[in-house]
Enzyme design. Structure first.
Site, mmCIF file in Angstrom:
data_model
loop_
_atom_site.group_PDB
_atom_site.id
_atom_site.type_symbol
_atom_site.label_atom_id
_atom_site.label_comp_id
_atom_site.label_asym_id
_atom_site.label_seq_id
_atom_site.Cartn_x
_atom_site.Cartn_y
_atom_site.Cartn_z
ATOM 1 N N SER A 1 -5.635 5.509 4.463
ATOM 2 C CA SER A 1 -4.732 6.227 3.670
ATOM 3 C C SER A 1 -3.991 6.988 4.846
ATOM 4 O O SER A 1 -4.570 7.593 5.703
ATOM 5 C CB SER A 1 -6.062 6.869 2.671
ATOM 6 O OG SER A 1 -5.127 7.925 2.343
ATOM 7 N N THR B 1 -7.118 -8.635 -1.714
ATOM 8 C CA THR B 1 -8.670 -8.093 -3.141
ATOM 9 C C THR B 1 -7.952 -6.967 -3.801
ATOM 10 O O THR B 1 -6.345 -6.137 -2.510
ATOM 11 C CB THR B 1 -9.697 -7.545 -1.705
ATOM 12 O OG1 THR B 1 -8.973 -6.362 -0.803
ATOM 13 C CG2 THR B 1 -9.912 -8.694 -1.147
ATOM 14 N N GLY C 1 -0.805 -1.957 -8.765
ATOM 15 C CA GLY C 1 -0.544 -1.174 -7.122
ATOM 16 C C GLY C 1 -0.016 -1.985 -6.701
ATOM 17 O O GLY C 1 0.800 -2.795 -6.385
ATOM 18 N N GLY D 1 -6.020 -6.651 -6.375
ATOM 19 C CA GLY D 1 -4.424 -7.488 -6.454
ATOM 20 C C GLY D 1 -3.716 -7.570 -7.474
ATOM 21 O O GLY D 1 -3.006 -7.797 -8.099
ATOM 22 N N GLY E 1 -1.680 -3.824 -4.600
ATOM 23 C CA GLY E 1 -2.394 -5.122 -3.975
ATOM 24 C C GLY E 1 -1.528 -5.834 -4.731
ATOM 25 O O GLY E 1 -0.455 -7.085 -4.391
ATOM 26 N N TYR F 1 -14.148 9.555 -0.289
ATOM 27 C CA TYR F 1 -12.921 8.675 -0.278
ATOM 28 C C TYR F 1 -12.063 9.021 1.103
ATOM 29 O O TYR F 1 -12.788 7.241 1.633
ATOM 30 C CB TYR F 1 -11.601 9.566 -1.170
ATOM 31 C CG TYR F 1 -10.543 8.293 -1.097
ATOM 32 C CD1 TYR F 1 -10.490 6.812 -2.111
ATOM 33 C CD2 TYR F 1 -9.405 8.971 -0.307
ATOM 34 C CE1 TYR F 1 -9.444 5.809 -1.635
ATOM 35 C CE2 TYR F 1 -8.118 7.696 -0.433
ATOM 36 C CZ TYR F 1 -8.639 6.742 -0.738
ATOM 37 O OH TYR F 1 -7.164 5.804 -0.935
#
Length: 250
Positions: free
Chosen positions: A138, A13, A18, A15, A20, A151
């Protein structure tokens, strides 16, 4: 190429750009049949062309359950199963405490948490026993960043999904791991930092804080995802793998 993923069915997902995009391309080059998602038609068409091989693009927003259903309907039109899910779609914007709106909160959690949860849950009927799930977390999952609390909270939730889901899925021997990139040179990061000179200055500053002396490349994150998805990581389960040049390790 080793064709390590020959005849494997992989869902990526987010994709179309970046990390993905780099990961989908790497899987395709290794022989996999790859399904990618993205919100924008033009970006989807460009990504499918760039990836090549056996790739299928499914336009959709992974924060919407109906779009996730369409993704797996598309998979079932060609295959009876899935081997690997890379739940990577996500994003975020800066908003300091005091300026956070309900819309900002809802948008970020829908994409980064709700989307990942239901991307994986709805894959389960198709996901093979012994399969692999990789979640994009992250470095913000353990490191504070000004004006980035919403985030960061979503990425901490993603990391904890991995810890809990390995217990829920242990009888099926499905491994779940989280990949936590540091600052990576993507279009999303460029936009987040203001594009142009502003973005370049921010990236240079952050590079000065990283022991490796630079920010990451999408292809480097992709290699780590490929490891976690492969049989080489058969005894790796529930971890958070930092791919950040050492940034949050000091």
């Amino acid at each position: 190429m080793t064709k390590k993923f020959e005849n494997k069915v992989v869902v990526v997902t987010g994709g179309t750009s970046g990390i993905g995009l780099a990961t989908a391309k790497a899987f395709s080059e290794e022989g996999a049949s790859v399904f990618i998602t993205g919100r924008r038609k033009e970006a989807m068409e460009a990504a499918v062309k760039a990836i090549g091989g056996r790739v299928t693009g499914v336009q959709g927003d992974m924060g919407k359950l109906a779009d996730i259903d369409r993704l797996y309907d598309a998979v079932q039109q060609k295959h009876s199963h899935i081997d690997i899910v890379f739940a990577n779609a996500g994003g975020g914007e800066f908003a300091p405490l005091g300026a956070i709106t309900e819309e900002h909160y809802q948008k970020t959690f829908d994409t980064n948490v709700k989307g990942v949860l239901f991307t994986v849950q709805k894959a389960l009927p198709l996901l093979r026993d012994g399969g692999s799930v990789i979640l994009t977390s992250s470095t913000t999952s353990i490191s504070g960043t000004p004006a980035f609390s919403v985030y960061s909270a979503t990425k901490a939730a993603i990391r904890n999904f991995a810890r809990n889901w390995i217990l829920d899925l242990k009888d099926r021997h499905i491994r779940v791991n989280a990949i936590s990139p540091g600052v990576t040179d993507t279009a999303g990061v460029e936009e987040l930092f203001g594009n142009g000179e502003s973005a370049e200055n921010t990236k240079n500053y952050l590079a000065s804080l990283i022991p490796a002396g630079r920010i990451g490349k999408p292809e480097e994150i992709a290699k780590a995802v490929m490891f976690l998805a492969s049989d080489d990581a058969s005894f790796v389960n529930g971890i958070e793998l930092f791919v950040d040049g050492g940034h949050v390790q000091i």
